[in-house]
Design an enzyme around this catalytic site. Structure first.
Site: not given
Length: 247
Positions: A63, A135
């Site tokens: 992320d 992610e």
């Protein structure tokens, strides 16, 4: 029950060959695949690096890698855009929904490793699980090949989403916050009021509150989705968005 496709097939899609395939396998492993009582597992990346069996830690890292790469891309593509415009574009590109779309485009669900119950319930097609895995793959790319490897992947799959839209996108939460600020109201507060369903398929109910306004509720299969739904309900009720807008 279908088995996950091979890591080598995914490497062809990613256009990167991992030196440490255990990192990629970890990125694809959903928490439902881990037997109860097993907390963590060392994979051969360094003598001191400890990783969990599942992909949650890699998701956390990925992320942040995505945020940096997208920031770099936006600064390059929009050299005179003000901060507010860049922020709205950024939020649209790094949100979970965008990651889920990328995961769907690369058929990432076919590679996920998960428990039988989660797979039978369609876990490999759930947007929240796909977004997290996407992610996590970015985190694995960063650890194995450095930021350049991750950035190359991100630019290849995210850049078209920047290039094909001349409209500055605004999600419901961002739109509601901007409207509240423009009206000199307090910022929205989001409160989870209810959670239903089993652990592998929860359903959240969230209430958004702004001082001086009636609260509004939204329901979603993740906390973020429920917050977005609540914000959208308030926007439509206050006639800031039409019923058909941002559907």
């Amino acid at each position: 029950m279908s088995q996950p496709r091979s890591l080598q097939e995914l490497e062809l899609i990613i256009e990167y060959t991992f030196q440490d395939q255990a990192l990629l396998r970890c990125a694809l492993t959903h928490s439902s695949a881990i037997p109860t009582g097993i907390n963590d597992h060392k994979i051969h990346k360094s003598d001191t690096l400890q990783w969990h069996h599942n992909n949650e830690r890699l998701e956390f890292l990925g992320d942040r890698v995505l945020g940096l790469a997208i920031s770099d891309l936006l600064i390059e593509r929009f050299p005179i855009a003000p901060e507010g415009e860049l922020a709205r574009r950024f939020n649209n590109l790094v949100r979970k929904e965008a990651c889920a779309v990328v995961a769907q485009e690369m058929k990432l669900g076919q590679f996920l490793i998960m428990g039988e119950g989660e797979r039978e319930s369609g876990g490999q097609e759930k947007p929240a699980i796909l977004a997290d895995a996407c992610e996590a793959v970015l985190g694995a790319l960063f650890l194995d090949g450095g930021f350049d490897a991750a950035k190359h992947f991100i630019r290849r799959l995210w850049a078209p989403k920047v290039n094909t839209s001349d409209i500055i996108p605004t999600d419901p939460k961002s739109a509601l916050q901007e409207w509240a600020q423009s009206q000199k109201l307090a910022l929205p507060k989001y409160i989870e009021t209810k959670r239903d369903g089993p652990d592998h398929a929860p359903l959240f109910t969230t209430e958004v509150q702004i001082d001086g306004l009636q609260s509004a509720q939204g329901v979603g299969n993740s906390k973020r989705a429920a917050e977005q739904a609540a914000a959208k309900t308030m926007l439509q009720r206050e006639c800031i968005w039409t019923t058909s807008e941002k559907s």
